[in-house]
Design a protein around this motif. Sequence first.
Motif, PDB file in Angstrom:
ATOM      1  N   PHE A   5       0.844  -1.190   0.000  1.00 34.17           N
ATOM      2  CA  PHE A   5       0.000   0.000   0.000  1.00 34.17           C
ATOM      3  C   PHE A   5       0.883   1.245   0.000  1.00 34.17           C
ATOM      4  CE2 PHE A   5      -3.068  -3.038   1.587  1.00 34.17           C
ATOM      5  CZ  PHE A   5      -4.258  -2.610   1.013  1.00 34.17           C
ATOM      6  N   ARG A   6       0.545   2.169  -0.894  1.00 30.74           N
ATOM      7  CA  ARG A   6       1.145   3.504  -0.823  1.00 30.74           C
ATOM      8  C   ARG A   6       0.201   4.360   0.024  1.00 30.74           C
ATOM      9  NH1 ARG A   6       1.281   6.115  -6.330  1.00 30.74           N
ATOM     10  NH2 ARG A   6      -0.819   6.770  -5.748  1.00 30.74           N
ATOM     11  N   PHE A   7       0.763   5.101   0.980  1.00 36.00           N
ATOM     12  CA  PHE A   7      -0.104   5.899   1.840  1.00 36.00           C
ATOM     13  C   PHE A   7       0.549   7.222   2.210  1.00 36.00           C
ATOM     14  CE2 PHE A   7       2.413   3.188   4.559  1.00 36.00           C
ATOM     15  CZ  PHE A   7       2.671   3.907   5.715  1.00 36.00           C
ATOM     16  N   SER A   8      -0.303   8.147   2.626  1.00 33.56           N
ATOM     17  CA  SER A   8       0.125   9.499   2.989  1.00 33.56           C
ATOM     18  C   SER A   8      -0.231   9.758   4.449  1.00 33.56           C
ATOM     19  CB  SER A   8      -0.579  10.539   2.109  1.00 33.56           C
ATOM     20  OG  SER A   8      -0.357  10.295   0.741  1.00 33.56           O
ATOM     21  N   GLN A  63       4.672   7.171   1.239  1.00 33.49           N
ATOM     22  CA  GLN A  63       5.214   6.084   2.043  1.00 33.49           C
ATOM     23  C   GLN A  63       4.624   4.768   1.549  1.00 33.49           C
ATOM     24  OE1 GLN A  63       7.485   4.503   3.765  1.00 33.49           O
ATOM     25  NE2 GLN A  63       7.395   5.722   5.669  1.00 33.49           N
ATOM     26  N   VAL A  64       5.322   3.663   1.765  1.00 35.96           N
ATOM     27  CA  VAL A  64       4.856   2.356   1.294  1.00 35.96           C
ATOM     28  C   VAL A  64       5.043   1.315   2.395  1.00 35.96           C
ATOM     29  CG1 VAL A  64       5.243   0.478  -0.367  1.00 35.96           C
ATOM     30  CG2 VAL A  64       5.327   2.871  -1.129  1.00 35.96           C
ATOM     31  N   CYS A  65       4.048   0.470   2.560  1.00 36.31           N
ATOM     32  CA  CYS A  65       4.167  -0.673   3.469  1.00 36.31           C
ATOM     33  C   CYS A  65       3.729  -1.926   2.730  1.00 36.31           C
ATOM     34  CB  CYS A  65       3.312  -0.480   4.718  1.00 36.31           C
ATOM     35  SG  CYS A  65       1.520  -0.600   4.441  1.00 36.31           S
ATOM     36  N   SER A  66       4.091  -3.080   3.280  1.00 32.16           N
ATOM     37  CA  SER A  66       3.620  -4.349   2.728  1.00 32.16           C
ATOM     38  C   SER A  66       3.361  -5.324   3.867  1.00 32.16           C
ATOM     39  CB  SER A  66       4.632  -4.937   1.741  1.00 32.16           C
ATOM     40  OG  SER A  66       5.807  -5.360   2.406  1.00 32.16           O
ATOM     41  N   TRP A  88      -3.970   8.081   5.145  1.00 33.67           N
ATOM     42  CA  TRP A  88      -4.882   7.545   4.134  1.00 33.67           C
ATOM     43  C   TRP A  88      -4.082   6.855   3.031  1.00 33.67           C
ATOM     44  CZ3 TRP A  88      -3.788  12.556   5.101  1.00 33.67           C
ATOM     45  CH2 TRP A  88      -3.241  13.327   4.080  1.00 33.67           C
ATOM     46  N   CYS A  89      -4.596   5.706   2.592  1.00 37.77           N
ATOM     47  CA  CYS A  89      -3.976   4.949   1.501  1.00 37.77           C
ATOM     48  C   CYS A  89      -4.363   5.579   0.165  1.00 37.77           C
ATOM     49  CB  CYS A  89      -4.418   3.494   1.531  1.00 37.77           C
ATOM     50  SG  CYS A  89      -3.916   2.586   3.003  1.00 37.77           S
ATOM     51  N   THR A  90      -3.417   5.650  -0.749  1.00 39.84           N
ATOM     52  CA  THR A  90      -3.678   6.250  -2.056  1.00 39.84           C
ATOM     53  C   THR A  90      -3.600   5.251  -3.203  1.00 39.84           C
ATOM     54  OG1 THR A  90      -1.348   6.880  -2.319  1.00 39.84           O
ATOM     55  CG2 THR A  90      -2.819   8.489  -1.284  1.00 39.84           C
ATOM     56  N   ALA A  91      -2.983   4.078  -2.966  1.00 38.34           N
ATOM     57  CA  ALA A  91      -2.877   3.076  -4.028  1.00 38.34           C
ATOM     58  C   ALA A  91      -2.440   1.748  -3.418  1.00 38.34           C
ATOM     59  CB  ALA A  91      -1.885   3.516  -5.107  1.00 38.34           C
ATOM     60  N   TRP A  92      -2.634   0.666  -4.179  1.00 41.16           N
ATOM     61  CA  TRP A  92      -2.238  -0.655  -3.697  1.00 41.16           C
ATOM     62  C   TRP A  92      -1.806  -1.531  -4.855  1.00 41.16           C
ATOM     63  CZ3 TRP A  92      -4.414  -5.476  -4.859  1.00 41.16           C
ATOM     64  CH2 TRP A  92      -5.544  -5.419  -5.702  1.00 41.16           C
TER      65      TRP A  92
END
Length: 270
Positions: A5-8, A63-66, A88-92
């Motif tokens: 997930f890309r998130f802000s 930022q990115v997490c997995s 908030w997540c912006t993409a996955w």
Amino acid sequence: MKLAFRFSYFGDRFFGSQMQPGLRTVEGEFIEACRLLGLFDDWREAGFVTAGRTDRGVHARGQVCSFSTDEPDRAVQALNKVLPADIWCTAWAGVPAGFHPRYSAASRTYRYYFFAPENVAAMHEAAQEFLGRHDFSLFARVGDRNPERRILTARVFKDGPFTVFEVTGESFLWNMIRCMATALDRVGRGEAVAGDIARLLTEPAGQRIPAAPPDGLILWDIDYGISLTPLPIDEKSRQHLVDRHRYHAVMAEVAACLVPEDRQLDTHRI
């Protein structure tokens, strides 16, 4: 299934991104949201990890997490509904088992926003000294790490009322961008020139450059060479953004009345 997930987030209400017992952190809130949704019980077993830490007050756009989960659809559909308003997540994307947000990154891009008038042309010229591989001992808290880093691109430009330093590198040391920002700020104020930065990079001996304040720094983007599917922002986070904009617009008007004209700072925040 392993997901990325890309998130802000806004960093000013967190004690940094990395988990710390008893403190509100970005990772702590994200993991708690995953637990509430039943995406995993133990974050270690799920392999939850982010691309890197950000200090208290530092923001992120990319930022990115997995992590791995047996409920990928629930994660994609519901995470933004459970996360607090300032994350908030912006993409996955679904990613291979070997994907790692930190080690799989090809490059990282940061932006530092200056809130006062600067000599943009001089700062942009000075920023070119950072390009290539250099010893950044005087521009970071190095510790026992290799002080050499490779910078791919660097530029300084105007964005509305802001002067922006954007830098892309393969990796960065602790406080490195904020120390680079301090050096460029000195150039922008006429207190240093590009040659001073070149000297500090080629002769890394002496006192370290102090770090600029954290609230101007944003983790802007991380490149993995993979395609991400956009996510809609949740209404609570959208309203949070609107409220922050209104608040800082008011604070900017107050500052204009209280601060002498030759020392005015733009109090807008990202």
